[in-house]
Scaffold this motif. Structure first.
Motif, short mmCIF file in Angstrom:
data_model
loop_
_atom_site.label_atom_id
_atom_site.label_comp_id
_atom_site.label_asym_id
_atom_site.label_seq_id
_atom_site.Cartn_x
_atom_site.Cartn_y
_atom_site.Cartn_z
N GLU A 1 -5.65 1.57 2.96
CA GLU A 1 -4.55 1.29 3.88
C GLU A 1 -3.75 2.57 4.17
O GLU A 1 -2.75 2.52 4.87
N ILE A 2 -4.20 3.68 3.60
CA ILE A 2 -3.60 5.00 3.75
C ILE A 2 -2.23 5.09 3.12
O ILE A 2 -1.93 6.00 2.39
N GLY A 3 -1.37 4.07 3.43
CA GLY A 3 -0.04 4.07 2.83
C GLY A 3 0.80 5.26 3.24
O GLY A 3 1.52 5.83 2.42
N LEU A 4 0.72 5.65 4.51
CA LEU A 4 1.61 6.72 4.97
C LEU A 4 3.03 6.18 4.96
O LEU A 4 3.26 5.00 5.21
N PHE A 5 3.99 7.05 4.66
CA PHE A 5 5.38 6.62 4.63
C PHE A 5 5.92 6.60 6.06
O PHE A 5 6.05 7.66 6.69
N PRO A 6 6.24 5.41 6.58
CA PRO A 6 6.56 5.30 8.01
C PRO A 6 7.84 6.03 8.40
O PRO A 6 8.02 6.39 9.55
N HIS A 7 8.73 6.26 7.42
CA HIS A 7 10.03 6.85 7.75
C HIS A 7 10.01 8.36 7.60
O HIS A 7 11.04 9.01 7.78
N MET A 8 8.85 8.92 7.27
CA MET A 8 8.78 10.38 7.12
C MET A 8 7.85 10.94 8.19
O MET A 8 6.88 10.29 8.58
N MET B 1 0.52 8.99 -6.18
CA MET B 1 0.70 10.44 -6.04
C MET B 1 1.59 11.00 -7.13
O MET B 1 1.85 12.21 -7.15
N TRP C 1 11.99 6.20 13.43
CA TRP C 1 10.59 6.32 13.13
C TRP C 1 9.69 5.19 13.60
O TRP C 1 8.48 5.34 13.58
N SER D 1 3.69 6.24 13.08
CA SER D 1 3.47 5.20 14.08
C SER D 1 2.93 5.78 15.38
O SER D 1 2.38 5.05 16.20
N TYR E 1 5.93 10.92 13.79
CA TYR E 1 5.94 9.88 12.77
C TYR E 1 4.59 9.17 12.77
O TYR E 1 3.91 9.13 13.78
N ARG F 1 -2.74 14.73 2.74
CA ARG F 1 -1.67 14.51 1.79
C ARG F 1 -2.20 14.55 0.35
O ARG F 1 -1.52 15.01 -0.56
N ALA G 1 0.60 4.04 -2.81
CA ALA G 1 0.33 5.44 -2.50
C ALA G 1 1.35 6.34 -3.18
O ALA G 1 1.00 7.36 -3.78
N ASN H 1 6.70 18.64 -2.96
CA ASN H 1 8.13 18.44 -3.15
C ASN H 1 8.43 17.80 -4.50
O ASN H 1 9.42 18.14 -5.14
N MET I 1 4.90 9.66 -8.09
CA MET I 1 6.36 9.53 -7.98
C MET I 1 6.85 8.63 -9.10
O MET I 1 6.25 7.60 -9.38
N SER J 1 0.82 -1.21 0.00
CA SER J 1 0.00 0.00 0.00
C SER J 1 0.86 1.26 0.00
O SER J 1 0.48 2.27 -0.59
N ILE J 2 2.02 1.19 0.63
CA ILE J 2 2.90 2.37 0.69
C ILE J 2 3.42 2.69 -0.71
O ILE J 2 3.43 3.84 -1.14
N THR K 1 4.73 15.56 0.28
CA THR K 1 5.27 14.72 -0.80
C THR K 1 5.03 15.31 -2.19
O THR K 1 5.97 15.54 -2.95
N ILE L 1 12.98 2.82 3.78
CA ILE L 1 12.22 1.93 4.65
C ILE L 1 12.98 0.61 4.86
O ILE L 1 12.97 0.05 5.94
#
Lengths: 240, 245, 370
Positions: free
Chosen positions: C85-92, A149, A239, C136, C134, C150, A145, C103, A151, A141-142, C100, A164
């Motif tokens: 699932e939203i798909g947020l980027f966990p490391h940002m 968007m 994170w 999480s 974050y 977003r 997404a 940018n 990319m 899903s990431i 996003t 990640i």
């Protein structure tokens, strides 16, 4: 601040200090002429230099090839091959390091370069596997997404997938280094030099002091490297 | 940096030469020589293989007994656990050759040295997996057992250990595979086993001997890995049906 | 605004098309909800619009421009996209997540910052609190908000939303839906919205497109869909209790003015007056507000008996939940069932008291409509 200084400089210095103390004591207080002849600063520096050469060249090579290979295999077009590779790599890693070195000796003969090449190939395995598994493990899903968007594939790789997967790649590097440091002490058997030389010499002339010197430096090198990567690992992931 | 690059080039050139020499080796019939050697000395190889297995199985039994006990103990003493695990981690990171070397001044050359070094090595995977296997059990299960009036002893043997068994076995698998490799190195300090073929093969320049030893060790390692993998799968299937999901 | 013509998708290795000859038009500023059972092709249809899936046949037009001729990257940058699932980027951080698209478009830094702050406030996340966290560290509802923010940050005129409120509990979902509708009223975006929940579809949509086995069954306004389902499949989908479903269609604010009920009392009202108002009330309770008309609570007959002070402000009971005036009648019904009362107090965005509606009011509406 003081804590950071202690973690990054204090503890490593203590470890190096212990090793240096043992070396200095041993070189200055040889129990007999054999030890005196065989345990000199010159010789110790030479084997350390060889050891670091073995480590650095094989690790740098393995990191480049392993990470690049892992990225390539994780691309959709090569993904199936990647899965097969994963199984092969797992089997490859089960093969003991001594067997790997020995087999390379039978193919390529003796020498530093053979040892480096064997270590290089052996260290690729955990790095390749973790890079592949790390990217493969990024939730679908990431990626969707990110693509949705707008990319570009290369941006998705560099901005999303690799960051990640980074902790897992670093864990693979850590495994590789531990294995590599261990295997590097075996390089001596196929004429690769390194700290193993000191241990083997010690064993063959029955002088414990030489054995202990070699073992201490090798052990502390390994512990120090593992410690530093472990600490770096903690810092990398802010994170999760 | 230049030096590094130079070294790297050398290494790859050597690899190129190597591939050529594989071709040449084929001409000389190294594979045929090896097969010949193995069939001639099959009794010796079998003996060394059994010696190797004996060393590994013996140390595995000792190591698992110690490690599981330690793992269980530290699962009750949280403050203690991190220190113990830290020490085990350091032990495992020490290069095997260095570890064996440390043992020589203490135990001399021979089987005992091999056993002690191998036991020390295999501590981490088993201790860590026993500890996490028990710690990460669903607390509700333990609480339910307590609530039904089970004693801590019964809970440990009837609940905790059986449920943590798949995780513990995974640790034993890691330890076993690692041990087979290190046992080969231990031959250098007189512990016997297939490593002897490799070492004496190298010192005599006897290639078929080296190949027989190296392949023998690899086969044992891969076989052990597979056996444990198979065992793990069975255990985990049992576990999931028992939980009734 | 968006036009699908004969759109077809056959996945590799499948004989049956996932989407078959689909024709659909979505007008500018409309919310078009694609609804149907799982596997009906609704998500596939949506993903063809931003070309995550390439159509096997047919055409897609956005503002009369052929989408299949456009650079997919440029296309996607101009379409907001939210998935279940939203798909947020966990490391940002939340900030980096929302930033996003700007940018990617290489907007100047200060403009990005301004837009992110704006859009965060818009979806109800305080920028100063959440910016540097974050994903999480966020709750499910907060993550959904970030997902929506977003997608909206670069002001796309079109948004694609695939079950955007699917992964949260029903109460949070209703709240997010209401907030979203409020935002949509102001922004007037063209939205394609996918869901399997017919109640959500009725509530969110201007038009509903019902899909079954890759084909469009009916495309109509929710009201038409309820009163004239095209076939048995659609009438089964909307269910037997169609009149109750209508509660999704009506906002509380629409019926509030017709409800004739005694006004609330101020918190400094004396006992005599409270008593009198209680007798007049059909609920045996009266609502208490403060000087700014903010809701304080209720006073019932029993509270008055056990009173602990001189004025109503001393002995009122707090209410366990309220609804906002932009919520639907169905939301009001759920809250009533939730708190176990026959009435619920209505407040506006600023928590100012607007009125009270009862189960009886809802019944009247259902009766009138059917």
């Amino acid at each position: 601040m003081l804590r950071t200084l202690w973690v990054w400089i204090g503890i490593p210095l203590i470890m190096i200090g212990i090793a240096s103390a043992i070396v200095i004591y041993s070189v200055n207080n040889p129990p007999d002429t054999i030890v005196a002849r065989m345990l000199t600063y010159e010789r110790i520096f030479r084997v350390i230099r060889e050891h670091m050469g073995l480590l650095l060249v094989s690790m740098i090579g393995a990191t480049i090839v392993g990470v690049a290979g892992g990225i390539m295999l994780s691309r959709p077009s090569l993904y199936r091959i990647g899965r097969v590779m994963e199984t092969l790599v797992n089997i490859g890693q089960t093969v003991p390091s001594l067997a790997v070195l020995a087999l390379f000796y039978t193919i390529l003969g003796l020498g530093f370069r053979v040892a480096v090449f064997a270590l290089f190939l052996y260290s690729i395995l955990p790095i390749l596997r973790n890079t592949f598994a790390g990217i493969d493990g990024v939730e679908h899903s990431i990626i969707e997404a990110a693509r949705g968007m707008g990319m570009r594939p290369l941006r998705v790789l560099t901005k999303i997938e690799l960051p990640i997967a980074f902790p897992i790649i670093v864990a693979g590097l850590r495994t590789a280094i531990v294995i590599n440091v261990g295997a590097a002490t075996l390089a001596t058997f196929i004429g690769g030099g390194g700290l193993g030389d000191l241990i083997v010499t010690g064993l063959s002339v029955h002088r414990d002091m030489i054995i202990v010197n070699g073992a201490v430096i090798a052990a502390i090198t390994a512990i120090l490297l593992d410690y530093l990567i472990g600490k770096a690992e903690e810092r990398v992931v802010r994170w999760s | 940096m230049d030096q590094l690059l130079g070294m790297a080039f050398d290494v790859f050139r050597a690899a190129g030469n190597g591939i050529e020499s594989i071709a040449q080796a084929g001409d000389r019939g190294i594979i045929a020589h090896t097969i010949d050697y193995i069939s001639r000395r099959s009794d010796l190889i079998l003996e060394l293989m059994l010696e190797h297995l004996w060393l590994v199985v013996l140390t595995l039994i000792i190591a698992v007994t110690i490690s599981v006990t330690v793992g269980i103990i530290i699962s009750y003493y949280e403050s203690f656990a991190q220190t113990v695990l830290g020490i085990c981690q350091v032990l495992m990171v020490i290069p095997s050759m260095a570890m064996l070397a440390f043992m020589v001044p203490l135990f001399g050359i021979g089987f005992t040295t091999g056993v002690v070094a191998l036991v020390l090595y295999s501590l981490l995977p088993v201790v860590r997996n026993t500890y996490t296997g028990i710690r990460e059990l669903d607390p509700a299960i333990v609480e339910a057992a307590k609530g039904m009036g089970m004693t801590e002893r019964r809970i440990l043997f009837k609940i905790k250990i059986p449920l943590a068994r798949p995780v513990i076995m995974a640790g034993v698998r890691t330890a076993a595979v690692m041990m087979i490799g290190i046992a080969a190195i231990a031959a250098y300090v007189g512990a016997g086993g297939l490593g002897e073929l490799i070492f004496s093969g190298i010192s005599r320049g006897h290639q078929p001997m080296i190949i027989a030893g190296a392949i023998g060790v690899s086969i044992i390692a891969i076989a052990f890995d597979y056996l444990f993998y198979y065992g793990e799968k069975r255990f985990s299937v049992e576990g999931s049906t028992r939980e009734g999901n | 605004m968006i036009k699908l013509e004969g759109l077809t998708k056959v996945f590799k290795g499948h004989n049956i098309p996932a989407v078959k000859d689909l024709n659909l038009e979505v007008n500018e500023g409309d919310v078009c909800v694609l609804v149907g059972p799982s596997g009906c092709g609704k998500t596939t249809t949506m993903k063809m619009i931003n070309r995550l899936y390439e159509p096997t046949g047919g055409k897609i037009y956005i503002r009369d421009e052929d989408v299949l001729q456009m650079d997919p990257i440029k296309l996607r940058l101009d379409i907001g996209y939210v998935i279940q699932e939203i798909g947020l980027f966990p490391h940002m951080t939340i900030y980096e997540n929302i930033a996003t698209v700007p940018n990617e478009k290489q907007w100047p830094k200060d403009q990005v910052k301004e837009k992110v702050d704006n859009v965060m406030s818009l979806v109800g996340l305080d920028p100063d609190v959440f910016k540097n966290r974050y994903p999480s560290a966020l709750s499910g509802g907060q993550r959904q908000r970030v997902g929506v923010a977003r997608a909206m940050v670069s002001d796309p005129s079109i948004m694609l939303m695939d079950e955007p409120f699917g992964a949260v509990d029903p109460i949070t979902r209703a709240r997010l839906q209401n907030e979203f509708l409020r935002i949509q009223e102001r922004m007037d975006k063209t939205i394609v919205f996918v869901t399997h929940d017919i109640d959500e579809a009725i509530k969110m949509s201007d038009t509903i497109a019902v899909m079954k086995e890759g084909q469009l069954v009916q495309h109509a306004t929710p009201s038409d869909l309820l009163s004239a389902p095209a076939d048995e499949f659609v009438s089964n989908l909307v269910g037997r209790n169609r009149s109750i479903k209508r509660l999704h269609l009506i906002r509380i604010s629409e019926i509030l003015e017709d409800v004739d009920r005694a006004p609330a009392i101020k918190d400094d009202t004396k006992e005599e007056e409270v008593k009198k108002r209680l007798d007049e009330s059909d609920l045996r309770t009266v609502i208490v507000v403060d000087r700014d008309n903010k809701l304080k609570g209720v006073v019932g007959v029993n509270d008055l008996k056990r009173k602990t002070g001189e004025v109503a402000g001393d002995y009122y009971q707090e209410v366990s939940d309220t609804v906002t005036d932009d919520a639907t009648l169905n939301d009001a019904l759920s809250v009533m069932l939730e708190i176990g009362e026959g009435y619920v107090a209505v407040v506006n965005e600023d928590e100012k008291y607007q009125g009270t509606i009862t189960l009886g009011d809802l019944l009247n509406v259902v009766r009138e409509e059917s």
